[in-house]
Motif scaffolding. Sequence first.
Motif, PDB file in Angstrom:
ATOM      1  N   ALA A 179       0.806  -0.934  -0.145  1.00 54.21           N
ATOM      2  CA  ALA A 179       0.094   0.110  -0.022  1.00 54.21           C
ATOM      3  C   ALA A 179       0.579   1.579   0.266  1.00 54.21           C
ATOM      4  CB  ALA A 179      -1.009   0.067   0.999  1.00 54.21           C
ATOM      5  N   GLN A 180       1.967   1.211   0.407  1.00 56.03           N
ATOM      6  CA  GLN A 180       3.018   2.124   0.558  1.00 56.03           C
ATOM      7  C   GLN A 180       3.742   2.584  -0.548  1.00 56.03           C
ATOM      8  OE1 GLN A 180       2.908   0.386   2.928  1.00 56.03           O
ATOM      9  NE2 GLN A 180       2.148   0.983   4.567  1.00 56.03           N
ATOM     10  N   ASP A 181       3.963   1.727  -1.648  1.00 50.80           N
ATOM     11  CA  ASP A 181       4.374   1.736  -2.380  1.00 50.80           C
ATOM     12  C   ASP A 181       3.422   1.960  -3.500  1.00 50.80           C
ATOM     13  OD1 ASP A 181       7.255   1.091  -2.573  1.00 50.80           O
ATOM     14  OD2 ASP A 181       5.951  -0.574  -2.214  1.00 50.80           O
ATOM     15  N   VAL A 182       1.880   1.677  -3.772  1.00 45.52           N
ATOM     16  CA  VAL A 182       0.889   2.081  -4.316  1.00 45.52           C
ATOM     17  C   VAL A 182       0.261   3.423  -4.345  1.00 45.52           C
ATOM     18  CG1 VAL A 182      -1.599   2.517  -4.809  1.00 45.52           C
ATOM     19  CG2 VAL A 182      -0.360   0.191  -4.084  1.00 45.52           C
ATOM     20  N   LEU A 183       0.609   4.085  -2.949  1.00 40.60           N
ATOM     21  CA  LEU A 183       0.559   5.853  -2.785  1.00 40.60           C
ATOM     22  C   LEU A 183       1.669   6.430  -2.993  1.00 40.60           C
ATOM     23  CD1 LEU A 183      -0.535   8.034  -1.085  1.00 40.60           C
ATOM     24  CD2 LEU A 183       0.382   7.443   0.668  1.00 40.60           C
ATOM     25  N   ALA A 184       2.934   6.011  -2.855  1.00 38.96           N
ATOM     26  CA  ALA A 184       3.978   6.747  -3.419  1.00 38.96           C
ATOM     27  C   ALA A 184       3.716   6.852  -5.266  1.00 38.96           C
ATOM     28  CB  ALA A 184       4.846   5.546  -3.480  1.00 38.96           C
ATOM     29  N   VAL A 185       3.797   5.915  -6.019  1.00 39.85           N
ATOM     30  CA  VAL A 185       3.679   5.553  -7.415  1.00 39.85           C
ATOM     31  C   VAL A 185       2.405   6.981  -7.531  1.00 39.85           C
ATOM     32  CG1 VAL A 185       4.357   4.016  -7.972  1.00 39.85           C
ATOM     33  CG2 VAL A 185       2.416   3.444  -7.571  1.00 39.85           C
ATOM     34  N   ARG A 186       1.369   6.861  -6.939  1.00 38.95           N
ATOM     35  CA  ARG A 186      -0.503   7.809  -6.914  1.00 38.95           C
ATOM     36  C   ARG A 186       0.516   9.163  -6.798  1.00 38.95           C
ATOM     37  NH1 ARG A 186      -3.699   7.022  -3.380  1.00 38.95           N
ATOM     38  NH2 ARG A 186      -5.381   8.074  -4.684  1.00 38.95           N
ATOM     39  N   GLU A 187       1.127   9.521  -6.264  1.00 41.48           N
ATOM     40  CA  GLU A 187       1.384  10.836  -5.918  1.00 41.48           C
ATOM     41  C   GLU A 187       2.799  11.024  -6.760  1.00 41.48           C
ATOM     42  OE1 GLU A 187       0.852  10.793  -0.534  1.00 41.48           O
ATOM     43  OE2 GLU A 187       3.114  10.420  -2.490  1.00 41.48           O
ATOM     44  N   GLY A 188       3.575  10.552  -7.342  1.00 35.21           N
ATOM     45  CA  GLY A 188       4.708  10.609  -8.038  1.00 35.21           C
ATOM     46  C   GLY A 188       3.673  11.178  -9.436  1.00 35.21           C
ATOM     47  N   LEU A 189       2.304  10.280 -10.076  1.00 38.24           N
ATOM     48  CA  LEU A 189       2.240  10.109 -11.298  1.00 38.24           C
ATOM     49  C   LEU A 189       1.900  11.814 -11.303  1.00 38.24           C
ATOM     50  CD1 LEU A 189       0.818   9.524 -14.118  1.00 38.24           C
ATOM     51  CD2 LEU A 189      -1.078   8.830 -12.583  1.00 38.24           C
ATOM     52  N   ALA A 190       0.745  12.524 -10.166  1.00 39.17           N
ATOM     53  CA  ALA A 190       0.183  13.579  -9.361  1.00 39.17           C
ATOM     54  C   ALA A 190       1.166  14.338  -9.182  1.00 39.17           C
ATOM     55  CB  ALA A 190      -0.502  13.885  -8.624  1.00 39.17           C
ATOM     56  N   ASP A 191       2.586  14.312  -8.491  1.00 38.52           N
ATOM     57  CA  ASP A 191       2.712  15.340  -8.793  1.00 38.52           C
ATOM     58  C   ASP A 191       4.398  15.882 -10.824  1.00 38.52           C
ATOM     59  OD1 ASP A 191       5.537  13.669  -8.233  1.00 38.52           O
ATOM     60  OD2 ASP A 191       5.151  14.231  -6.999  1.00 38.52           O
ATOM     61  N   GLY A 192       4.272  15.102 -11.345  1.00 38.81           N
ATOM     62  CA  GLY A 192       4.910  14.875 -12.707  1.00 38.81           C
ATOM     63  C   GLY A 192       5.798  14.258 -12.488  1.00 38.81           C
ATOM     64  N   THR A 193       6.022  13.243 -11.221  1.00 39.72           N
ATOM     65  CA  THR A 193       7.896  12.706 -11.614  1.00 39.72           C
ATOM     66  C   THR A 193       6.997  11.670 -12.693  1.00 39.72           C
ATOM     67  OG1 THR A 193       8.102  13.407  -9.178  1.00 39.72           O
ATOM     68  CG2 THR A 193       9.251  11.413  -9.283  1.00 39.72           C
ATOM     69  N   ILE A 194       5.845  10.301 -12.434  1.00 39.01           N
ATOM     70  CA  ILE A 194       6.095   9.632 -13.330  1.00 39.01           C
ATOM     71  C   ILE A 194       4.984  10.661 -14.062  1.00 39.01           C
ATOM     72  CG2 ILE A 194       5.098   7.876 -13.442  1.00 39.01           C
ATOM     73  CD1 ILE A 194       4.929   7.421 -10.469  1.00 39.01           C
ATOM     74  N   ASP A 195       5.731  10.254 -15.075  1.00 38.60           N
ATOM     75  CA  ASP A 195       5.007  11.373 -15.949  1.00 38.60           C
ATOM     76  C   ASP A 195       3.768  10.279 -17.362  1.00 38.60           C
ATOM     77  OD1 ASP A 195       7.935  12.832 -17.715  1.00 38.60           O
ATOM     78  OD2 ASP A 195       8.447  11.003 -16.925  1.00 38.60           O
ATOM     79  N   ILE A 196       3.442   9.264 -17.392  1.00 32.96           N
ATOM     80  CA  ILE A 196       2.662   8.716 -18.031  1.00 32.96           C
ATOM     81  C   ILE A 196       2.188   7.187 -17.279  1.00 32.96           C
ATOM     82  CG2 ILE A 196       3.328   9.687 -19.929  1.00 32.96           C
ATOM     83  CD1 ILE A 196       3.936   6.520 -20.948  1.00 32.96           C
ATOM     84  N   VAL A 197       0.352   6.833 -17.616  1.00 34.86           N
ATOM     85  CA  VAL A 197       0.727   5.490 -17.875  1.00 34.86           C
ATOM     86  C   VAL A 197       0.137   4.658 -19.034  1.00 34.86           C
ATOM     87  CG1 VAL A 197      -2.140   4.352 -17.201  1.00 34.86           C
ATOM     88  CG2 VAL A 197      -1.174   6.991 -16.176  1.00 34.86           C
ATOM     89  N   ALA A 198       0.471   3.778 -18.239  1.00 32.79           N
ATOM     90  CA  ALA A 198       0.769   3.076 -19.606  1.00 32.79           C
ATOM     91  C   ALA A 198       0.325   1.583 -19.218  1.00 32.79           C
ATOM     92  CB  ALA A 198       1.840   2.895 -20.328  1.00 32.79           C
ATOM     93  N   THR A 199      -0.677   1.009 -20.560  1.00 39.75           N
ATOM     94  CA  THR A 199      -1.126  -0.748 -19.633  1.00 39.75           C
ATOM     95  C   THR A 199      -0.596  -1.773 -19.468  1.00 39.75           C
ATOM     96  OG1 THR A 199      -1.785  -0.642 -21.824  1.00 39.75           O
ATOM     97  CG2 THR A 199      -3.316   0.545 -20.958  1.00 39.75           C
TER      98      THR A 199
END
Length: 436
Positions: A284-304
Amino acid sequence: MTNYLIKGASLPDGSSTDILLRDGLIAAIGAGASDEADGATTIDANGLRVLPGLVDLHTHLREPGREDAETVWSGTRAAALGGFTCVHAMANTQPVADTAGVVEQVWRLGRDAGWVDVRPVGAVTVGLGGERLAELGAMADSAAGVRVFSDDGVCVDDPVLMRRALEYVKAFDGVIAQHSQEPRLTVGAVMNEGVVSAELGLGGWPAVAEESIVARDVLLAEHVGSRVHICHLSTAGSVDIVRWAKARGIPVTAEVTPHHLLLTDEVVRGYDPQFKVNPPLRTAQDVLAVREGLADGTIDIVATDHAPHPSEDKDCEFDAAAFGMTGLETALSVVIESMVLADDVTFGWEDVARTMSATPAAIGRVSDQGRPIAPGEPAHLTLVDPEARWPVVPQELRTASDNTPFAGRDLPGRVVATFYGGRATVLSGQPVEVGA
């Protein structure tokens, strides 16, 4: 080609407008669209969101070689139903897409199917073997015009070979998309290493197996001045490394899958092989981190990372089952559920358009996709009903395989229509074949 007048759709910024599609282009927007719409078919889009057509940088279409799991035709039809107008087909086919001939075959199959734009991804190494570089230049110069290269499913774990690949693609503005998995740390691993794997007695996949490769590759990219893309990032540590690299100015981009935004390793407790995926579902901690990363632009895209498998590859014990999940038809809904409707991150429809259309098109160097919704632009569009909810019934999905991890879930947001080059490939939620 039928012309369409889309009336009253909400743009990503929330404003409402009319959009006229004519001859494959967005001919007009706003009040003047109706004035020029003689003979056009009108679509009442009141209450619907219009997005630039979605672009997937990471799709497994299986053809050639594994048509029992998926074909280019069936996979791209599923993509259209999910709101996509462009997909990048991964190279781990049989034969591997490591030559100009194979990538051109995939490209032509996509063109003949007509559902979406199919952009083949070329293999980095011959046969995904990790020993010598594939024909990167020939694939780039082919009719398919390959710009993204990946051994996805297998890590390019040799740092010298990875460096050479990064150097080679600079000549034609290519990008290496890395499957970050140190193989010596994942021998016998089938799920995330942690409390749940220990309790279940299943081989654990440590986060450091991903993070060590991510760290190495961003440093290599900095050293040679080349672009690297991190496939299916899944851990909090990987988010931290990419955030650090971007702050340093390293040319790195990263993607997260819908399933890593929503599901945790807790769902594996039932030993259901539908939840076996590479990289594995994390904490769950990892899921929150990647969601926050997507929201703040650290993670650029969603890919299936759409990875279809026939039933015999999943209907077995967890250890023996194939890794992978389907995702093209559920991706947008899962992003709405995990991000747009979330209380703990800020993520709106403009962010959906950015992470699922504009940015993946830019990373893949697809110049006519992910474009703004504006007059004169190619008419690649998706209409979504944000208030609709729909039950995921695996047998009703149009992909050739039914290995979805969301079976039985009620998901928000339903694709109502998809327009690829001005032609409706989906209307009223149903596929429209070429010539129909």
